[in-house]
Design a protein around this motif. Structure first.
Motif, PDB file in Angstrom:
ATOM      1  N   GLU A   1       0.899  -1.221  -0.078  1.00 30.32           N
ATOM      2  CA  GLU A   1       0.010  -0.009   0.123  1.00 30.32           C
ATOM      3  C   GLU A   1       0.992   1.387  -0.083  1.00 30.32           C
ATOM      4  O   GLU A   1       0.720   2.224  -0.808  1.00 30.32           O
ATOM      5  CB  GLU A   1      -0.876   0.028   1.251  1.00 30.32           C
ATOM      6  CG  GLU A   1      -2.012  -0.964   1.130  1.00 30.32           C
ATOM      7  CD  GLU A   1      -3.035  -0.899   1.960  1.00 30.32           C
ATOM      8  OE1 GLU A   1      -3.109   0.185   2.934  1.00 30.32           O
ATOM      9  OE2 GLU A   1      -3.794  -1.936   2.497  1.00 30.32           O
ATOM     10  N   SER A   2       1.776   1.098   0.900  1.00 38.58           N
ATOM     11  CA  SER A   2       2.748   2.424   0.855  1.00 38.58           C
ATOM     12  C   SER A   2       3.636   2.713  -0.361  1.00 38.58           C
ATOM     13  O   SER A   2       3.717   3.709  -0.997  1.00 38.58           O
ATOM     14  CB  SER A   2       3.675   2.136   1.981  1.00 38.58           C
ATOM     15  OG  SER A   2       3.291   2.373   3.316  1.00 38.58           O
TER      16      SER A   2
ATOM     17  N   LEU B   1       1.059   4.185  -2.898  1.00 39.18           N
ATOM     18  CA  LEU B   1       0.860   5.669  -2.495  1.00 39.18           C
ATOM     19  C   LEU B   1       2.239   6.554  -2.986  1.00 39.18           C
ATOM     20  O   LEU B   1       2.120   7.577  -3.435  1.00 39.18           O
ATOM     21  CB  LEU B   1       0.453   5.739  -1.330  1.00 39.18           C
ATOM     22  CG  LEU B   1      -1.036   5.444  -1.042  1.00 39.18           C
ATOM     23  CD1 LEU B   1      -1.084   5.306   0.789  1.00 39.18           C
ATOM     24  CD2 LEU B   1      -1.949   5.873  -1.773  1.00 39.18           C
TER      25      LEU B   1
ATOM     26  N   ILE C   1       2.678   9.618  -5.500  1.00 41.25           N
ATOM     27  CA  ILE C   1       3.421  10.734  -5.197  1.00 41.25           C
ATOM     28  C   ILE C   1       4.612  11.181  -6.056  1.00 41.25           C
ATOM     29  O   ILE C   1       4.590  12.360  -6.383  1.00 41.25           O
ATOM     30  CB  ILE C   1       3.518  10.792  -3.688  1.00 41.25           C
ATOM     31  CG1 ILE C   1       2.030  10.703  -2.964  1.00 41.25           C
ATOM     32  CG2 ILE C   1       4.431  12.081  -3.300  1.00 41.25           C
ATOM     33  CD1 ILE C   1       2.370  10.537  -1.486  1.00 41.25           C
TER      34      ILE C   1
ATOM     35  N   ALA D   1     -10.128   3.875  -3.182  1.00 43.69           N
ATOM     36  CA  ALA D   1      -9.605   3.975  -1.823  1.00 43.69           C
ATOM     37  C   ALA D   1     -10.096   2.904  -0.901  1.00 43.69           C
ATOM     38  O   ALA D   1      -9.382   2.466  -0.075  1.00 43.69           O
ATOM     39  CB  ALA D   1     -10.459   5.226  -1.265  1.00 43.69           C
TER      40      ALA D   1
ATOM     41  N   PHE E   1      -7.641  -0.066  -0.148  1.00 43.44           N
ATOM     42  CA  PHE E   1      -6.561   0.182   1.071  1.00 43.44           C
ATOM     43  C   PHE E   1      -7.049  -0.336   2.378  1.00 43.44           C
ATOM     44  O   PHE E   1      -8.095  -0.045   2.561  1.00 43.44           O
ATOM     45  CB  PHE E   1      -5.967   1.562   0.998  1.00 43.44           C
ATOM     46  CG  PHE E   1      -5.380   1.826  -0.202  1.00 43.44           C
ATOM     47  CD1 PHE E   1      -3.891   1.641  -0.293  1.00 43.44           C
ATOM     48  CD2 PHE E   1      -5.888   2.445  -1.211  1.00 43.44           C
ATOM     49  CE1 PHE E   1      -3.269   1.980  -1.417  1.00 43.44           C
ATOM     50  CE2 PHE E   1      -5.251   2.902  -2.296  1.00 43.44           C
ATOM     51  CZ  PHE E   1      -3.831   2.728  -2.451  1.00 43.44           C
TER      52      PHE E   1
ATOM     53  N   HIS F   1      -4.319   5.338   4.678  1.00 45.07           N
ATOM     54  CA  HIS F   1      -3.854   5.154   2.996  1.00 45.07           C
ATOM     55  C   HIS F   1      -5.266   5.487   2.356  1.00 45.07           C
ATOM     56  O   HIS F   1      -4.900   6.107   1.153  1.00 45.07           O
ATOM     57  CB  HIS F   1      -3.463   3.673   2.989  1.00 45.07           C
ATOM     58  CG  HIS F   1      -2.086   3.455   3.570  1.00 45.07           C
ATOM     59  ND1 HIS F   1      -1.555   2.124   3.451  1.00 45.07           N
ATOM     60  CD2 HIS F   1      -1.490   4.165   4.146  1.00 45.07           C
ATOM     61  CE1 HIS F   1      -0.668   2.232   4.078  1.00 45.07           C
ATOM     62  NE2 HIS F   1      -0.316   3.537   4.519  1.00 45.07           N
ATOM     63  N   GLN F   2      -6.423   5.302   2.842  1.00 42.31           N
ATOM     64  CA  GLN F   2      -7.317   5.563   1.928  1.00 42.31           C
ATOM     65  C   GLN F   2      -7.615   7.055   1.821  1.00 42.31           C
ATOM     66  O   GLN F   2      -7.935   7.650   0.541  1.00 42.31           O
ATOM     67  CB  GLN F   2      -8.690   5.094   2.578  1.00 42.31           C
ATOM     68  CG  GLN F   2      -8.972   3.605   2.553  1.00 42.31           C
ATOM     69  CD  GLN F   2     -10.132   3.195   3.390  1.00 42.31           C
ATOM     70  OE1 GLN F   2     -10.836   3.817   3.918  1.00 42.31           O
ATOM     71  NE2 GLN F   2     -10.104   1.699   3.532  1.00 42.31           N
TER      72      GLN F   2
ATOM     73  N   VAL G   1      -5.234   9.429   1.898  1.00 45.84           N
ATOM     74  CA  VAL G   1      -4.062   9.879   1.094  1.00 45.84           C
ATOM     75  C   VAL G   1      -4.311   9.498  -0.317  1.00 45.84           C
ATOM     76  O   VAL G   1      -4.215  10.444  -1.080  1.00 45.84           O
ATOM     77  CB  VAL G   1      -2.831   9.247   1.447  1.00 45.84           C
ATOM     78  CG1 VAL G   1      -1.749   9.399   0.639  1.00 45.84           C
ATOM     79  CG2 VAL G   1      -2.171   9.480   2.938  1.00 45.84           C
ATOM     80  N   PHE G   2      -4.984   8.408  -0.681  1.00 42.63           N
ATOM     81  CA  PHE G   2      -5.355   7.810  -1.904  1.00 42.63           C
ATOM     82  C   PHE G   2      -6.447   9.006  -2.442  1.00 42.63           C
ATOM     83  O   PHE G   2      -6.485   9.687  -3.516  1.00 42.63           O
ATOM     84  CB  PHE G   2      -5.684   6.505  -1.969  1.00 42.63           C
ATOM     85  CG  PHE G   2      -6.043   6.040  -3.503  1.00 42.63           C
ATOM     86  CD1 PHE G   2      -5.166   6.090  -4.276  1.00 42.63           C
ATOM     87  CD2 PHE G   2      -7.403   6.101  -4.026  1.00 42.63           C
ATOM     88  CE1 PHE G   2      -5.616   5.505  -5.625  1.00 42.63           C
ATOM     89  CE2 PHE G   2      -7.700   6.078  -5.219  1.00 42.63           C
ATOM     90  CZ  PHE G   2      -6.986   5.271  -6.340  1.00 42.63           C
TER      91      PHE G   2
ATOM     92  N   ILE H   1      -4.725  12.310  -3.095  1.00 44.06           N
ATOM     93  CA  ILE H   1      -3.908  12.268  -4.349  1.00 44.06           C
ATOM     94  C   ILE H   1      -4.899  12.567  -5.662  1.00 44.06           C
ATOM     95  O   ILE H   1      -5.079  13.130  -6.535  1.00 44.06           O
ATOM     96  CB  ILE H   1      -3.398  10.914  -4.525  1.00 44.06           C
ATOM     97  CG1 ILE H   1      -2.068  11.244  -3.493  1.00 44.06           C
ATOM     98  CG2 ILE H   1      -2.800  10.902  -6.036  1.00 44.06           C
ATOM     99  CD1 ILE H   1      -1.360   9.675  -3.308  1.00 44.06           C
TER     100      ILE H   1
END
Length: 66
Positions: free
Chosen positions: A23-24, A27, A31, A46, A49, A54-55, A57-58, A61
């Motif tokens: 996941e990282s 992402l 980025i 989203a 994740f 993480h959801q 952040v996604f 983005i």
């Protein structure tokens, strides 16, 4: 009158399969290379994740992309 059924108990000791490093990596790739967003639109959501942050952040983005 029928008595309502109770839902089956949920086994909270079992987690769905997930991989925090993957996941990282996804992402981080988005980025570092915003052109890669074209590759994941329609493939990743989203909800895919596991980790809630993480959801978030996604979603951020994707909002910046739009």
């Amino acid at each position: 009158m029928k008595k309502p059924r109770n839902p089956p108990p949920v086994d909270l000791s079992r987690l769905p399969p997930h991989d925090m490093q993957a996941e990282s990596a996804v992402l981080g790739g988005l980025i570092l290379n915003n052109e890669s967003i074209h590759d994941v639109i329609g493939l990743i959501r989203a909800e895919d994740f596991f980790k809630e942050s993480h959801q978030v952040v996604f979603n951020s983005i994707m909002a910046l992309y739009e």
